[in-house]
Design a protein around this motif. Structure first.
Motif, PDB file in Angstrom:
ATOM      1  N   LYS A  52       2.185  30.365   5.470  1.00  0.00           N
ATOM      2  CA  LYS A  52       1.138  31.292   5.928  1.00  0.00           C
ATOM      3  C   LYS A  52       0.790  32.300   4.829  1.00  0.00           C
ATOM      4  O   LYS A  52      -0.381  32.569   4.572  1.00  0.00           O
ATOM      5  CB  LYS A  52       1.622  32.018   7.186  1.00  0.00           C
ATOM      6  CG  LYS A  52       0.649  32.986   7.776  1.00  0.00           C
ATOM      7  CD  LYS A  52      -0.391  32.301   8.602  1.00  0.00           C
ATOM      8  CE  LYS A  52      -1.144  33.322   9.434  1.00  0.00           C
ATOM      9  NZ  LYS A  52      -2.333  32.767  10.019  1.00  0.00           N
ATOM     10  N   LEU A  64      -1.220  30.242   2.121  1.00  0.00           N
ATOM     11  CA  LEU A  64      -2.507  29.670   2.513  1.00  0.00           C
ATOM     12  C   LEU A  64      -3.449  30.652   3.207  1.00  0.00           C
ATOM     13  O   LEU A  64      -4.654  30.452   3.233  1.00  0.00           O
ATOM     14  CB  LEU A  64      -2.272  28.464   3.430  1.00  0.00           C
ATOM     15  CG  LEU A  64      -1.495  27.314   2.798  1.00  0.00           C
ATOM     16  CD1 LEU A  64      -1.147  26.276   3.856  1.00  0.00           C
ATOM     17  CD2 LEU A  64      -2.285  26.688   1.654  1.00  0.00           C
ATOM     18  N   ASP A  65      -2.895  31.707   3.789  1.00  0.00           N
ATOM     19  CA  ASP A  65      -3.693  32.688   4.532  1.00  0.00           C
ATOM     20  C   ASP A  65      -3.158  34.097   4.247  1.00  0.00           C
ATOM     21  O   ASP A  65      -2.659  34.780   5.137  1.00  0.00           O
ATOM     22  CB  ASP A  65      -3.622  32.374   6.030  1.00  0.00           C
ATOM     23  CG  ASP A  65      -4.490  33.281   6.888  1.00  0.00           C
ATOM     24  OD1 ASP A  65      -5.472  33.852   6.361  1.00  0.00           O
ATOM     25  OD2 ASP A  65      -4.171  33.430   8.082  1.00  0.00           O
ATOM     26  N   GLY A 121       0.552  40.750   2.480  1.00  0.00           N
ATOM     27  CA  GLY A 121       0.863  39.334   2.562  1.00  0.00           C
ATOM     28  C   GLY A 121       2.337  38.988   2.550  1.00  0.00           C
ATOM     29  O   GLY A 121       2.701  37.840   2.469  1.00  0.00           O
ATOM     30  N   THR A 131      -4.379  36.959   3.833  1.00  0.00           N
ATOM     31  CA  THR A 131      -4.932  38.102   4.564  1.00  0.00           C
ATOM     32  C   THR A 131      -4.626  38.033   6.058  1.00  0.00           C
ATOM     33  O   THR A 131      -4.953  38.954   6.792  1.00  0.00           O
ATOM     34  CB  THR A 131      -6.452  38.216   4.341  1.00  0.00           C
ATOM     35  OG1 THR A 131      -7.077  37.004   4.771  1.00  0.00           O
ATOM     36  CG2 THR A 131      -6.772  38.484   2.877  1.00  0.00           C
ATOM     37  N   GLY A 132      -4.033  36.931   6.495  1.00  0.00           N
ATOM     38  CA  GLY A 132      -3.595  36.805   7.884  1.00  0.00           C
ATOM     39  C   GLY A 132      -4.691  36.763   8.913  1.00  0.00           C
ATOM     40  O   GLY A 132      -4.534  37.281  10.012  1.00  0.00           O
ATOM     41  N   ILE A 133      -5.819  36.089   8.594  1.00  0.00           N
ATOM     42  CA  ILE A 133      -6.940  36.066   9.530  1.00  0.00           C
ATOM     43  C   ILE A 133      -6.931  34.856  10.466  1.00  0.00           C
ATOM     44  O   ILE A 133      -7.616  34.854  11.468  1.00  0.00           O
ATOM     45  CB  ILE A 133      -8.296  36.131   8.791  1.00  0.00           C
ATOM     46  CG1 ILE A 133      -8.478  34.935   7.869  1.00  0.00           C
ATOM     47  CG2 ILE A 133      -8.421  37.439   8.033  1.00  0.00           C
ATOM     48  CD1 ILE A 133      -9.867  34.815   7.279  1.00  0.00           C
ATOM     49  N   LEU A 134      -6.155  33.827  10.141  1.00  0.00           N
ATOM     50  CA  LEU A 134      -6.160  32.605  10.944  1.00  0.00           C
ATOM     51  C   LEU A 134      -5.080  32.662  12.026  1.00  0.00           C
ATOM     52  O   LEU A 134      -3.895  32.582  11.747  1.00  0.00           O
ATOM     53  CB  LEU A 134      -5.940  31.379  10.050  1.00  0.00           C
ATOM     54  CG  LEU A 134      -6.987  31.176   8.956  1.00  0.00           C
ATOM     55  CD1 LEU A 134      -6.578  30.033   8.042  1.00  0.00           C
ATOM     56  CD2 LEU A 134      -8.347  30.921   9.565  1.00  0.00           C
ATOM     57  N   ASN A 135      -5.490  32.816  13.255  1.00  0.00           N
ATOM     58  CA  ASN A 135      -4.587  32.833  14.407  1.00  0.00           C
ATOM     59  C   ASN A 135      -3.374  33.736  14.223  1.00  0.00           C
ATOM     60  O   ASN A 135      -2.233  33.294  14.360  1.00  0.00           O
ATOM     61  CB  ASN A 135      -4.141  31.416  14.761  1.00  0.00           C
ATOM     62  CG  ASN A 135      -5.255  30.578  15.309  1.00  0.00           C
ATOM     63  OD1 ASN A 135      -6.101  31.080  16.032  1.00  0.00           O
ATOM     64  ND2 ASN A 135      -5.264  29.313  14.969  1.00  0.00           N
TER      65      ASN A 135
END
Length: 96
Positions: free
Chosen positions: A66, A69-70, A88, A72-76
């Motif tokens: 996570k 790949l994400d 992050g 900024t923590g915007i995906l679910n």
């Protein structure tokens, strides 16, 4: 197997009744050694019980993926693992 729960209840209290039934059935699954995961994945409804059975090492691996790949923590956020801390960094919390 896939189970559906149907029961009579009191109008105006169906959401609260569902929460109580969901908690009781989910804990019974965990207590019997079953898994809370299923073909629809984990999701927010199953998260408290998933945390009880997910190995800490697997949680760490999910957090690392996570963070990469994400960042900024915007995906679910908060669905399968806790949200990332600002910047992050993975914040894996031991649940056992």
């Amino acid at each position: 197997p896939y189970f559906g729960i149907y029961a009579s209840g009191a109008w105006g209290k169906t959401a609260e009744q569902w929460d109580e039934i969901k908690a009781a059935v989910s804990q019974a699954l965990i207590d019997s050694g079953s898994t809370i995961t299923h073909h629809h994945a984990v999701g927010r409804d199953h998260r408290p019980w998933y945390d009880q059975q997910r190995p800490d090492l697997f949680a760490s691996a999910l957090q690392a993926g996570k963070a990469s790949l994400d960042p900024t923590g915007i995906l679910n956020p908060g669905v399968v693992i806790d949200p990332l801390r600002p910047g992050g960094d993975a914040d894996v919390v031991k649940r056992r």
